[in-house]
Scaffold this active site. Structure first.
Site, short mmCIF file in Angstrom:
data_model
loop_
_atom_site.label_atom_id
_atom_site.label_comp_id
_atom_site.label_asym_id
_atom_site.label_seq_id
_atom_site.Cartn_x
_atom_site.Cartn_y
_atom_site.Cartn_z
N ASP A 11 0.86 -1.17 0.00
CA ASP A 11 0.00 0.00 0.00
C ASP A 11 0.91 1.24 0.00
OD1 ASP A 11 -2.36 1.64 0.45
OD2 ASP A 11 -1.62 1.84 2.51
N TYR A 13 -0.19 5.00 0.91
CA TYR A 13 -0.42 6.04 1.90
C TYR A 13 -0.42 5.49 3.33
CZ TYR A 13 -1.75 8.67 -2.24
OH TYR A 13 -1.76 9.28 -3.47
N ARG A 42 -7.24 13.45 6.34
CA ARG A 42 -7.09 12.01 6.17
C ARG A 42 -8.35 11.26 6.61
NH1 ARG A 42 -5.28 7.86 3.21
NH2 ARG A 42 -4.55 6.10 4.46
N SER A 117 -2.58 0.84 -4.76
CA SER A 117 -3.18 1.90 -3.96
C SER A 117 -4.55 2.32 -4.47
CB SER A 117 -2.24 3.12 -3.95
OG SER A 117 -2.82 4.23 -3.31
N ASN A 118 -5.33 2.91 -3.56
CA ASN A 118 -6.56 3.59 -3.96
C ASN A 118 -6.27 4.90 -4.66
OD1 ASN A 118 -8.46 1.72 -3.05
ND2 ASN A 118 -8.65 2.64 -1.02
#
Length: 221
Positions: A11, A13, A42, A117-118
Site C-alpha cells: 500500500d 499512503y 485524512r 493503492s486507492n
C-alpha cells in the site's frame, strides 16, 4: 517456514509515505491549525471513499482528496482559496517517505515489487517518482483502472490479473488495519505495518504478521 512469495505488494499512503507530512503546508496557510486539518483531511478521505464504494458513486482519488480537504478546512472554520487548494494537493504528491523504505526495497530486489493503492495515477506516479523509488519497483497499480476501492474483493483481484500470480504467492503490506483485513479476507498473506501500535481490527481476520515498520518483511525472503 515462510511460504514462497512471488509478489511483494505495498500500500502507498501510510505504508510507504507519511500522509501527515502535509501538516507543515497546512500550517503555513492556517497557523496553529495545520495538525487538525491534516488529521481531518485524512479522516474524511477514508470516509469518503468508503462511502462512495458502498453507494456505488465512484470518483477518482484526487477528487476524493480534494473533497476531504475542503471539508477539513471548513471544519476548522477557515476558508480555502483556489491557490491554496492547488498548493496543498501538490503537497500530497510530495509526501515524505518513511526512513526505512528505500533500504527495504533494495533488499527485496529481484522480486516483483508493486505499489497497489486507492490513489489515482495522477497522484501516485509523481509521488513515486519524486521519492526515488521508481527504479526499485516493478509496477504501480491503481484501483482507478477498475473503479473499485480497496477493501472490495474486486480491487485485490486486480493484483492477480495484473501480476499473473496466485493469492497465496502475494505478501500484501499496509499500515491500515482495514486494508490488511480486506487483503486477508481475499486470501493474500498479510503483513500489518503497525506504525502507530494500534489494536487489531475486530473483524475476525488476523494478519499473518505484525511489524512496527517495513524492516520486518525481509524475513519473508
Amino acid at each position: 517456514m515462510k511460504p514462497e512469495i512471488k509478489a511483494f505488494v505495498f500500500d502507498a499512503y501510510g505504508t510507504l509515505f507519511d500522509v501527515h507530512s502535509v501538516t507543515k503546508a497546512c500550517d503555513d496557510f492556517f497557523p496553529d491549525k495545520g495538525e487538525a486539518i491534516s488529521q481531518g483531511w485524512r479522516k474524511k478521505q477514508l470516509e469518503y471513499f468508503f462511502l462512495r464504494q458502498v453507494m456505488g458513486r465512484y470518483a477518482p482519488f484526487d477528487q476524493v482528496t480534494l473533497d476531504a480537504l475542503r471539508y477539513a478546512v471548513k471544519e476548522q472554520q477557515e476558508e480555502l482559496s483556489h491557490e491554496q487548494e492547488l498548493a496543498l494537493l501538490d503537497a500530497y504528491k510530495k509526501l515524505d517517505s518513511y526512513n526505512e523504505v528505500k533500504e527495504v526495497l533494495s533488499a527485496l530486489q529481484g522480486r516483483k515489487l508493486v505499489v497497489f493503492s486507492n490513489g489515482s495515477p495522477n497522484m501516485l506516479e509523481p509521488l513515486v517518482e519524486q521519492s526515488g523509488f521508481s527504479s526499485y519497483l516493478t509496477d504501480t497499480l491503481s484501483v482507478d483502472k477498475i473503479k473499485q476501492f480497496k477493501p472490495s474483493p474486486a480491487s485485490y483481484n486486480q493484483v492477480l490479473e495484473e501480476l499473473n500470480v496466485r493469492r497465496e504467492e502475494v505478501l500484501f503490506m499496509s499500515s491500515n488495519g482495514w486494508d490488511i483485513s480486506g487483503a486477508k479476507s481475499f486470501g493474500f498473506h498479510t503483513a500489518w505495518i503497525n506504525r502507530n501500535e494500534l489494536p487489531q481490527e475486530e473483524l475476525g481476520l488476523t494478519p499473518d504478521c505484525v511489524y512496527t515498520d517495513l524492516k520486518g518483511i525481509v524475513e519473508w525472503l
